[in-house]
Structure formats: structure tokens, C-alpha cells
Motif scaffolding. Sequence first.
Motif, mmCIF file in Angstrom:
data_model
loop_
_atom_site.group_PDB
_atom_site.id
_atom_site.type_symbol
_atom_site.label_atom_id
_atom_site.label_comp_id
_atom_site.label_asym_id
_atom_site.label_seq_id
_atom_site.Cartn_x
_atom_site.Cartn_y
_atom_site.Cartn_z
ATOM 1 N N PRO A 154 0.848 -1.204 0.000
ATOM 2 C CA PRO A 154 0.000 0.000 0.000
ATOM 3 C C PRO A 154 0.880 1.250 0.000
ATOM 4 C CG PRO A 154 -0.700 -1.566 1.694
ATOM 5 C CD PRO A 154 0.633 -2.038 1.193
ATOM 6 N N SER A 155 0.455 2.270 -0.729
ATOM 7 C CA SER A 155 1.247 3.492 -0.805
ATOM 8 C C SER A 155 0.330 4.708 -0.896
ATOM 9 C CB SER A 155 2.167 3.467 -2.028
ATOM 10 O OG SER A 155 2.879 4.687 -2.139
ATOM 11 N N SER A 156 0.675 5.743 -0.111
ATOM 12 C CA SER A 156 -0.071 7.001 -0.162
ATOM 13 C C SER A 156 0.596 8.006 -1.094
ATOM 14 C CB SER A 156 -0.185 7.602 1.244
ATOM 15 O OG SER A 156 1.111 7.835 1.792
ATOM 16 N N ARG A 157 1.661 7.606 -1.793
ATOM 17 C CA ARG A 157 2.261 8.502 -2.782
ATOM 18 C C ARG A 157 1.225 8.787 -3.870
ATOM 19 N NH1 ARG A 157 7.557 5.435 -4.533
ATOM 20 N NH2 ARG A 157 7.917 7.336 -5.727
ATOM 21 N N ARG A 158 1.182 10.032 -4.317
ATOM 22 C CA ARG A 158 0.156 10.433 -5.280
ATOM 23 C C ARG A 158 0.575 10.025 -6.693
ATOM 24 N NH1 ARG A 158 -4.464 13.065 -5.620
ATOM 25 N NH2 ARG A 158 -4.454 13.288 -3.357
ATOM 26 N N VAL A 159 -0.287 9.253 -7.329
ATOM 27 C CA VAL A 159 -0.053 8.816 -8.703
ATOM 28 C C VAL A 159 -1.046 9.520 -9.611
ATOM 29 C CG1 VAL A 159 -0.052 6.863 -10.295
ATOM 30 C CG2 VAL A 159 0.823 6.571 -7.955
ATOM 31 N N ARG A 160 -0.541 10.147 -10.656
ATOM 32 C CA ARG A 160 -1.396 10.840 -11.635
ATOM 33 C C ARG A 160 -1.153 10.236 -13.012
ATOM 34 N NH1 ARG A 160 0.690 15.514 -11.330
ATOM 35 N NH2 ARG A 160 1.485 15.992 -13.416
ATOM 36 N N GLU A 162 -1.895 10.691 -17.082
ATOM 37 C CA GLU A 162 -2.308 11.636 -18.111
ATOM 38 C C GLU A 162 -2.224 10.992 -19.489
ATOM 39 O OE1 GLU A 162 -0.203 15.314 -18.020
ATOM 40 O OE2 GLU A 162 -0.745 15.783 -15.935
ATOM 41 N N VAL A 163 -3.138 11.405 -20.349
ATOM 42 C CA VAL A 163 -3.115 11.032 -21.761
ATOM 43 C C VAL A 163 -3.309 12.313 -22.561
ATOM 44 C CG1 VAL A 163 -4.252 9.748 -23.598
ATOM 45 C CG2 VAL A 163 -4.008 8.713 -21.330
ATOM 46 N N ALA A 164 -2.349 12.642 -23.392
ATOM 47 C CA ALA A 164 -2.416 13.875 -24.202
ATOM 48 C C ALA A 164 -2.651 15.101 -23.325
ATOM 49 C CB ALA A 164 -3.502 13.753 -25.268
ATOM 50 N N GLY A 165 -2.037 15.087 -22.144
ATOM 51 C CA GLY A 165 -2.152 16.222 -21.249
ATOM 52 C C GLY A 165 -3.419 16.269 -20.415
ATOM 53 N N VAL A 166 -4.302 15.292 -20.576
ATOM 54 C CA VAL A 166 -5.560 15.243 -19.828
ATOM 55 C C VAL A 166 -5.417 14.243 -18.681
ATOM 56 C CG1 VAL A 166 -8.023 14.673 -19.935
ATOM 57 C CG2 VAL A 166 -6.913 15.831 -21.863
ATOM 58 N N VAL A 167 -5.789 14.663 -17.477
ATOM 59 C CA VAL A 167 -5.721 13.770 -16.315
ATOM 60 C C VAL A 167 -6.894 12.790 -16.379
ATOM 61 C CG1 VAL A 167 -5.793 13.607 -13.804
ATOM 62 C CG2 VAL A 167 -4.581 15.518 -14.906
ATOM 63 N N VAL A 168 -6.578 11.490 -16.427
ATOM 64 C CA VAL A 168 -7.623 10.462 -16.484
ATOM 65 C C VAL A 168 -7.745 9.717 -15.158
ATOM 66 C CG1 VAL A 168 -7.458 10.184 -18.977
ATOM 67 C CG2 VAL A 168 -6.036 8.770 -17.490
ATOM 68 N N ALA A 169 -6.766 9.890 -14.264
ATOM 69 C CA ALA A 169 -6.846 9.281 -12.934
ATOM 70 C C ALA A 169 -5.827 9.961 -12.036
ATOM 71 C CB ALA A 169 -6.569 7.786 -12.999
ATOM 72 N N GLU A 170 -6.171 10.080 -10.762
ATOM 73 C CA GLU A 170 -5.234 10.630 -9.786
ATOM 74 C C GLU A 170 -5.636 10.109 -8.419
ATOM 75 O OE1 GLU A 170 -2.990 14.816 -8.674
ATOM 76 O OE2 GLU A 170 -4.807 14.830 -9.924
ATOM 77 N N SER A 171 -4.677 9.477 -7.725
ATOM 78 C CA SER A 171 -5.028 8.824 -6.472
ATOM 79 C C SER A 171 -3.841 8.793 -5.519
ATOM 80 C CB SER A 171 -5.487 7.387 -6.740
ATOM 81 O OG SER A 171 -5.806 6.729 -5.521
ATOM 82 N N SER A 172 -4.164 8.870 -4.220
ATOM 83 C CA SER A 172 -3.160 8.651 -3.181
ATOM 84 C C SER A 172 -3.532 7.423 -2.343
ATOM 85 C CB SER A 172 -3.036 9.890 -2.281
ATOM 86 O OG SER A 172 -4.288 10.216 -1.705
ATOM 87 N N GLN A 173 -4.449 6.624 -2.864
ATOM 88 C CA GLN A 173 -4.831 5.356 -2.226
ATOM 89 C C GLN A 173 -4.476 4.227 -3.193
ATOM 90 O OE1 GLN A 173 -8.820 5.430 -0.291
ATOM 91 N NE2 GLN A 173 -8.958 7.499 -1.117
ATOM 92 N N ASN A 174 -3.219 3.858 -3.189
ATOM 93 C CA ASN A 174 -2.706 2.964 -4.223
ATOM 94 C C ASN A 174 -2.059 1.717 -3.631
ATOM 95 O OD1 ASN A 174 -3.163 5.091 -6.290
ATOM 96 N ND2 ASN A 174 -1.494 6.118 -5.191
ATOM 97 N N VAL A 175 -1.865 0.749 -4.479
ATOM 98 C CA VAL A 175 -1.030 -0.410 -4.161
ATOM 99 C C VAL A 175 0.045 -0.488 -5.230
ATOM 100 C CG1 VAL A 175 -0.922 -2.920 -3.986
ATOM 101 C CG2 VAL A 175 -2.836 -1.682 -2.956
ATOM 102 N N PHE A 176 1.289 -0.472 -4.807
ATOM 103 C CA PHE A 176 2.416 -0.601 -5.735
ATOM 104 C C PHE A 176 2.806 -2.070 -5.801
ATOM 105 C CE2 PHE A 176 4.413 3.921 -5.415
ATOM 106 C CZ PHE A 176 3.180 4.487 -5.729
ATOM 107 N N LEU A 177 2.931 -2.574 -7.023
ATOM 108 C CA LEU A 177 3.301 -3.975 -7.213
ATOM 109 C C LEU A 177 4.704 -4.035 -7.813
ATOM 110 C CD1 LEU A 177 1.132 -6.902 -8.378
ATOM 111 C CD2 LEU A 177 3.361 -6.578 -9.437
ATOM 112 N N TYR A 178 5.591 -4.734 -7.108
ATOM 113 C CA TYR A 178 6.969 -4.902 -7.547
ATOM 114 C C TYR A 178 7.186 -6.371 -7.914
ATOM 115 C CZ TYR A 178 7.584 -0.365 -5.297
ATOM 116 O OH TYR A 178 7.466 0.955 -4.928
ATOM 117 N N GLU A 179 7.690 -6.593 -9.127
ATOM 118 C CA GLU A 179 7.944 -7.949 -9.618
ATOM 119 C C GLU A 179 9.376 -8.023 -10.129
ATOM 120 O OE1 GLU A 179 5.973 -11.152 -12.785
ATOM 121 O OE2 GLU A 179 4.896 -9.335 -12.209
#
Length: 278
Positions: A154-160, A162-179
Motif C-alpha cells: 500500500p502506498s499514499s504517494r500520489r499517482v497521476r 495523463e493522456v495527451a495532457g488530460v488527467v484520467v486518474a489521480e489517487s493517493s490510495q494505491n497499491v504498488f506492485l513490484y515484480e
Amino acid sequence: MPFPVFPSKILTSNISSLIPLAQKLSKNGPVKRESTPRRIRGLFAGEWVFDTLGAVYVWEDVYYPYFYIPVNEFREGVLEKVEGKGEGEDGFYLARLRVGDRSTERVIVFSSTSVEAVRGLVRVEHSTIDWFAEDEKLLGPHPKDPYKRIETLPSSRRVRIEVAGVVVAESSQNVFLYETMLRPRYYLNAGDVKWEFLSESGTISYCPYKGMATYYNVKVKGREIKDAVWYYRYPTSESALVAGRLCFYNEKVDVFVDGVREESPRLFNIPFVQKGML
């Protein structure tokens, strides 16, 4: 966690594509091989065609292994040689796996004249049968690599995103997956995604570490990116934290973590990423 059983694909054409692989392995051997104590079973047309403690991990290339099965562990009568496809000094022959009226010719049998690393082993295309390790049905285009692992944090780092400069998602309630050997993947809270940009794609893939993934397309300013997002509704137990979260394909969108744009995929030393490895 129980999984639905999906019917295996039956592939009976294009067997010539197996010949270069068989020639390479029979003469030069694999990148690596290693025995496993796991009980490995194969189910085809509703019947067990092998049940063995003698399976071998074989790395045909550097990316991931396959299970190879000793030829004497197959049920009697289920393997038939395909005439004119190998033998003699070739070190291999192509075979047909048959149960009742169902068959697949995506099978290589390595004979006594092949190099020792594959001698007496059988390669069955992973997608043509149902594979079980102990009592767990294996998903994905290959078994898990015993030298790789995943970690979900779990990570509270903010992930944003963008596609063509448009924000399509932004969250600080994330899960980072490392493989191991792959770039990080960011699984965002579904409530922080702008769903008006998403549409179901119909694509499904399978990962041996995470389970069955379903995909969405993303469309911004008239430009549609196919299969740009995936999610696992019922992931495996080791990936349970990503259930219901959305992951944007880093290579297809712009990803910012705490305001810093993510580095180019090339810097992660990943030669390619195919569905089923996500």
C-alpha cells in the motif's frame, strides 16, 4: 482461492513453428534447467495424461521457464509420433497428444541423440492442456519462475495518469506492485479514475502470479489507446491487495508519482512486455 476452470485451447496447426525451437534445444540445450520437487499433472480432454514428481524447469530463453515432462511419465498410448517431423540425428520428433477424439500437435519429444539437458523430455505447449502444481491449477502462458517474486505494498504517494495532457486518474490510495526484473506497476483506487474516458475492451489475459486480468481502452480527444488499463477482479492470494484496482499500462500513458514524471521504460532494461506478464 478457487478459480474457474477455463477450457484449454486445442492447437493442431502451424507445427512447423516448433521445429526451429526443437533444433536449437536438441543441439545447444536450454539457457538453464532445474528439477523441481513439485507434483506436476496434466489434464487433457478431461483425463490425466501425466502425473509426475520428475518434472523439470527448462528456460528456453532468459525470460521465464516451462515445465518439461519425462516421456516415460505420460500415460501409455497418449503420445503418437507425427510422421516426417524429426527423428534420426535430429535429436527430436514432433508428436501428437491424443485423448479420444481430441488432439494437439504442439508437442516436442527429445530423443536419445539430443543434448543431455533435454534428453528424454517432452515439451507440451502450455496453452493446450490444463496444468496443475500439486492441487493448484496453473494460470498464464508459463509456470512461475522459482527465482522471481512479487510484492504488493500500500502506498499514499500520489499517482497521476495523463493522456495527451488530460488527467484520467489521480489517487493517493494505491497499491504498488513490484515484480522481479519488471518495472513497478501502480494499482489505483477505482473511485479515483475518470470512468468517462474508459470503455471495456473485451481482452482477457492470464498471469501465473496474479490471475485473470480484464482490460479497458482509454479514449481522449478522439484518440483511443487499446488495452491501456487492466484489473484483477479475483487475483491470486499472493496478489490479493490489487483486487478491483485499476492499473494503467505505463508504456502507453504518462505516469507521474508525487509530481515526477516516470522514467522511460527503456531505463528499466525490459526488452519487451507481453500480456500475461503484467
